[in-house]
Design an enzyme around this catalytic site. Structure first.
Site, PDB file in Angstrom:
ATOM      1  CB  CYS A   1      -0.906   0.016   1.232  1.00 55.36           C
ATOM      2  SG  CYS A   1      -2.033  -1.368   1.324  1.00 55.36           S
TER       3      CYS A   1
HETATM    4  C1  BEZ Z   1       0.621  -4.630   1.893  1.00 55.39           C
HETATM    5  O1  BEZ Z   1       0.157  -3.543   1.583  1.00 55.39           O
HETATM    6  O2  BEZ Z   1       1.822  -4.854   1.827  1.00 55.39           O
HETATM    7  C2  BEZ Z   1      -0.283  -5.716   2.413  1.00 55.39           C
HETATM    8  C3  BEZ Z   1      -1.416  -5.406   3.131  1.00 55.39           C
HETATM    9  C4  BEZ Z   1      -2.221  -6.428   3.618  1.00 55.39           C
HETATM   10  C5  BEZ Z   1      -1.895  -7.750   3.359  1.00 55.39           C
HETATM   11  C6  BEZ Z   1      -0.765  -8.043   2.584  1.00 55.39           C
HETATM   12  C7  BEZ Z   1       0.052  -7.022   2.115  1.00 55.39           C
END
Ligand code: BEZ
Length: 211
Positions: free
Chosen positions: A45
Site C-alpha cells: 500500500c
Molecule cells: C501490503 O500492503 O503490503 C499488504 C497489506 C495487507 C496484506 C498483505 C500485504
C-alpha cells in the site's frame, strides 16, 4: 449489494486525511478513481499511494480526482502519509478515507470475507462525470496495482465516451482504434476522415480520432 459497471456510484460522506468530504462534491464534474487499501503502514500500500501521488500530473491532465480508502483511523493515516512521502519521495495530497467503521468499504463491497473478514481487498472503481461506474478492478492484498494500466483504461474510457470507437487488446493512447459495429462501413469516411481499414466486415480500424 455488489456494484456493477453502469450502476450509479453510491454517494457518501467520510472523514479523510484532508477533512470531511462529500464524495459527489469532491468529484464535481471530474472523473474519479476510488481505491481501497487493506491497511495503513503496510508495504505494498505504501508503494501504491506513493505511485499515485507521483502520477498527479497524469491524473490532472485527464481531469481525474483520486480518493483512497483504508479502514484505519485518520491519525494513523496522517502518520503513514509522512512515511509514504519520505520513502516514496513524493507528496500525497489526495484524500485517504479513514473508514474505521467500514461504511464505505461495505457500500462498495470492498471486503471479501473469504480473503479477509476485516481488511479490504484492493478494489478500484473509475467513475465518470455522470457518476456512473465505468471500471471495476479487484486485486488481492498481496499484489500491487499496475497504475499504467489504470491510466490506459481511463484513456480508453474517455475516448470511447466521445467517439463511436472501441479500443483493441493492449491498445495505448495514440494507436489505431476500432470503429463500433453500429456504424455502417459506407458511413465511416464521413465520421472518421483520417482513413480506415476493413479487415473483416465486423473489424474496421481507424486512426485515433482525437490525435
Ligand atoms: C501490503 O500492503 O503490503 C499488504 C497489506 C495487507 C496484506 C498483505 C500485504
Amino acid at each position: 449489494m455488489s456494484i456493477r459497471i453502469g450502476d450509479i456510484a453510491p454517494d457518501f460522506k467520510a472523514i479523510t486525511s484532508i477533512g470531511e468530504i462529500d464524495f459527489y462534491e469532491y468529484l464535481g464534474d471530474s472523473w474519479g478513481v476510488l481505491f481501497s487499501h487493506p491497511a495503513d503502514y503496510t508495504p505494498v500500500c505504501t508503494t501504491e499511494l506513493g505511485r499515485t501521488a507521483s502520477l498527479k500530473k497524469e491524473f490532472d491532465q485527464r481531469n481525474v480526482k483520486v480518493l483512497a480508502l483504508s479502514v484505519d483511523p485518520v491519525e494513523s493515516h496522517l502518520g503513514w502519509i509522512k512515511d509514504i512521502n519520505e520513502t516514496q519521495n513524493t507528496e500525497v495530497d489526495f484524500p485517504i478515507i479513514a473508514d474505521s467503521d467500514k461504511t464505505v468499504a461495505n457500500l462498495y463491497d470492498m471486503i471479501h470475507p473469504n480473503a479477509s473478514e476485516t481488511l479490504t481487498v484492493r478494489s478500484l472503481f473509475v467513475i465518470g462525470p455522470d457518476k456512473k461506474v465505468k471500471l471495476i478492478i479487484t486485486y488481492p492484498a498481496s499484489t500491487g496495482r499496475n497504475f499504467n494500466e489504470i491510466l490506459r483504461v481511463i484513456d480508453s474510457l474517455q475516448l470511447t465516451a466521445k467517439y463511436s470507437v472501441a479500443t483493441p487488446a493492449d491498445w495505448k493512447d495514440g494507436e489505431d482504434v476500432i470503429v463500433v459495429n453500429s456504424i455502417k462501413t459506407e458511413d465511416i469516411p464521413a465520421k472518421f476522415p483520417k482513413g480506415h481499414k476493413v479487415i473483416k466486415p465486423y473489424l474496421r480500424t481507424t486512426p485515433q480520432p482525437n490525435k
